[in-house]
Design an enzyme around this catalytic site. Structure first.
Site, PDB file in Angstrom:
ATOM      1  CB  SER A  93      -0.954   0.023   1.157  1.00 36.00           C
ATOM      2  OG  SER A  93      -1.906   1.051   1.144  1.00 36.00           O
ATOM      3  CG  ASN A  94      -0.476   4.493  -1.352  1.00 35.97           C
ATOM      4  OD1 ASN A  94      -0.932   5.316  -0.601  1.00 35.97           O
ATOM      5  ND2 ASN A  94      -0.739   4.142  -2.414  1.00 35.97           N
ATOM      6  NE  ARG A  95       5.762   7.061   3.697  1.00 38.80           N
ATOM      7  CZ  ARG A  95       6.303   6.280   4.814  1.00 38.80           C
ATOM      8  NH1 ARG A  95       5.622   6.195   5.813  1.00 38.80           N
ATOM      9  NH2 ARG A  95       7.422   5.728   4.632  1.00 38.80           N
ATOM     10  CB  SER A  96      -3.015   8.110   0.183  1.00 40.83           C
ATOM     11  OG  SER A  96      -4.194   8.661  -0.041  1.00 40.83           O
ATOM     12  CB  ALA A  99      -2.220   7.273  -3.417  1.00 40.56           C
TER      13      ALA A  99
END
Ligand code: C5P
Length: 414
Positions: free
Chosen positions: A214-217, A281
């Site tokens: 995943s990512n930091r959004s 994102a």
């Protein structure tokens, strides 16, 4: 703004006027008269402390409506729900430090503070207090919290105060409060008729049943745009990846996990939308072969994860557009403008909103952000660092001005 503009824009508008216990409470009488003169239907709500300065009867006579003061008084309709439920805007003038604190913390121990939690309309707050109170770090913090949440907190004016001090703390001039009311009431109509599809948050791409890429959004930017569009009259559908944020009320929210689920949900709603704002994102890559059972270590010292590209949802939808406005985001860490320009073209967008996610005070997870908006027709607009909710409004204004021209609206809103 000339007089004729003023007198038409408040006609028939329902306003809630909250009055709290400051010595400036008497100035709310003048404000009520000014609002009523322009045709607004004003329901006045007073805190107990306010009634010690001015009697409810004064406001009752001038508004021609019963003044609400007590949460526990029996009413035919419940005032704490009915008044904010119908209001086009809520104005609290004067607002004490105590009121600002309760509003920032979400306390609801009297009628006015409870109403505020039920309000989904624009809220304008005009503080009045002693200069040392206005600059106290607690008050400063509460004002920041409220502004970040989209509340319009006007700055008090500098001048002689009741204490004899000359400092910043005087209730803002009636003309400034009126201007803020006009801005709130008129701005909220400008997206009416638009069906806005917004994506927000990260996606989670499974590795196995318990792990994902995943990512930091955080979703904050997309949610803020959804709320701002809703407040300005749009019909909003929000497709969100996993986020800890509350689903905004009055917005159709669809929760998804993966890029593929996001793609399905957006594809379903895109044909009936007039504007797509792709703030999510979306993962660019996902594990090629997610496994059905939890991966075991089994003495291995390394694990190679093969990733495959996800479909670019924005490019796909942009290629399928009929008359929709299509807007993307570009979260960049370097060469922000040139990368954003490339994406604008490659993905066939009307606008791209570029942000440098490495900048101090902005980017992923932060409450603030700064962006540059680039259009396919070569316009460029920089929006400096500000709370995401306010930035959302600025973005919607730019989109309105650059894309929702009258001819566009004609074809979009039938
Ligand atoms: O190419 P890049 O990922 O930087 O593009 C960002 C824009 O494209 C964002 O608006 C994002 O929501 C969208 N996007 C997408 N599908 C992907 C990846 C990004 O729609 N698979």
């Amino acid at each position: 703004m000339d007089e004729s503009q003023l007198s038409t824009s408040l006609r028939g508008k329902r306003l809630a006027l909250g009055v709290t216990g400051s010595i400036a409470a008497y100035k709310a009488v003048g404000l009520l008269r000014a609002l009523a003169r322009e045709g607004a239907i004003v329901s006045v709500v007073m805190t107990q402390a306010a009634t010690r300065f001015v009697t409810p009867l004064t406001f009752e006579v001038l508004s021609g409506r019963r003044v609400a003061t007590d949460l526990f008084e029996s009413h035919e309709e419940m005032a704490h729900l009915a008044i904010p439920g119908q209001a086009h805007a809520m104005v609290v003038a004067p607002a004490t430090a105590n009121f600002l604190a309760k509003a920032a913390l979400g306390l609801a121990d009297d009628l006015l503070s409870t109403m505020l939690l039920n309000a989904r309309c624009p809220v304008i707050v005009a503080p009045a207090m002693d200069g040392d109170m206005w600059t106290h770090p607690t008050v400063v913090h509460h004002v920041q919290t409220l502004r970040a949440r989209g509340v319009v907190v006007l700055d008090p004016e500098v001048g002689p105060l009741a204490s004899g001090q000359i400092a910043q703390g005087r209730l803002p001039a009636e003309s400034r409060i009126m201007e803020a009311v006009h801005a709130a009431v008129t701005a909220q109509q400008d997206w009416q008729g638009q069906r806005v599809l917004i994506s927000a948050g990260p996606t989670q791409e499974p590795i196995d049943p318990v792990r994902f890429v995943s990512n930091r959004s955080s979703g904050k930017m997309g949610y803020a745009i959804a709320e701002a569009a809703r407040d300005r009259g749009a019909e909003v559908t929000l497709v969100t990846g996993p986020s800890s944020l509350m689903s905004p009320s009055g917005v159709t929210t669809i929760s998804v996990n993966t890029a593929s689920e996001m793609s399905d949900a957006l594809s379903r709603h895109f044909p009936s939308s007039t504007v797509l704002i792709m703030a999510a994102a979306v993962a660019d890559f996902r594990p090629k072969m997610p496994v059905g059972q939890k991966l075991k270590k089994q003495g291995q010292s390394a694990l190679v994860l093969e990733l495959e590209a996800t479909p670019d949802i924005l490019s796909m939808l942009s290629a399928r557009r009929t008359s929709q406005i299509v807007i993307g985001f570009a979260a960049e860490t370097e060469h922000v403008l040139s990368h954003a320009k490339g994406k604008l073209k490659e993905k066939g967008l009307d606008l791209i909103i570029a942000n440098d996610v490495t900048q101090a005070g902005g980017g992923f997870g932060s409450d603030d952000n700064a962006v540059v908006i680039l259009s396919a027709t070569g316009e460029q607009k920089t929006l400096e660092l500000m709370p995401k909710r306010r930035l959302a409004d600025e973005i919607l204004t730019v989109v309105r001005d650059l894309c929702l021209t009258s001819s566009h609206r004609q074809s979009l809103v039938e």
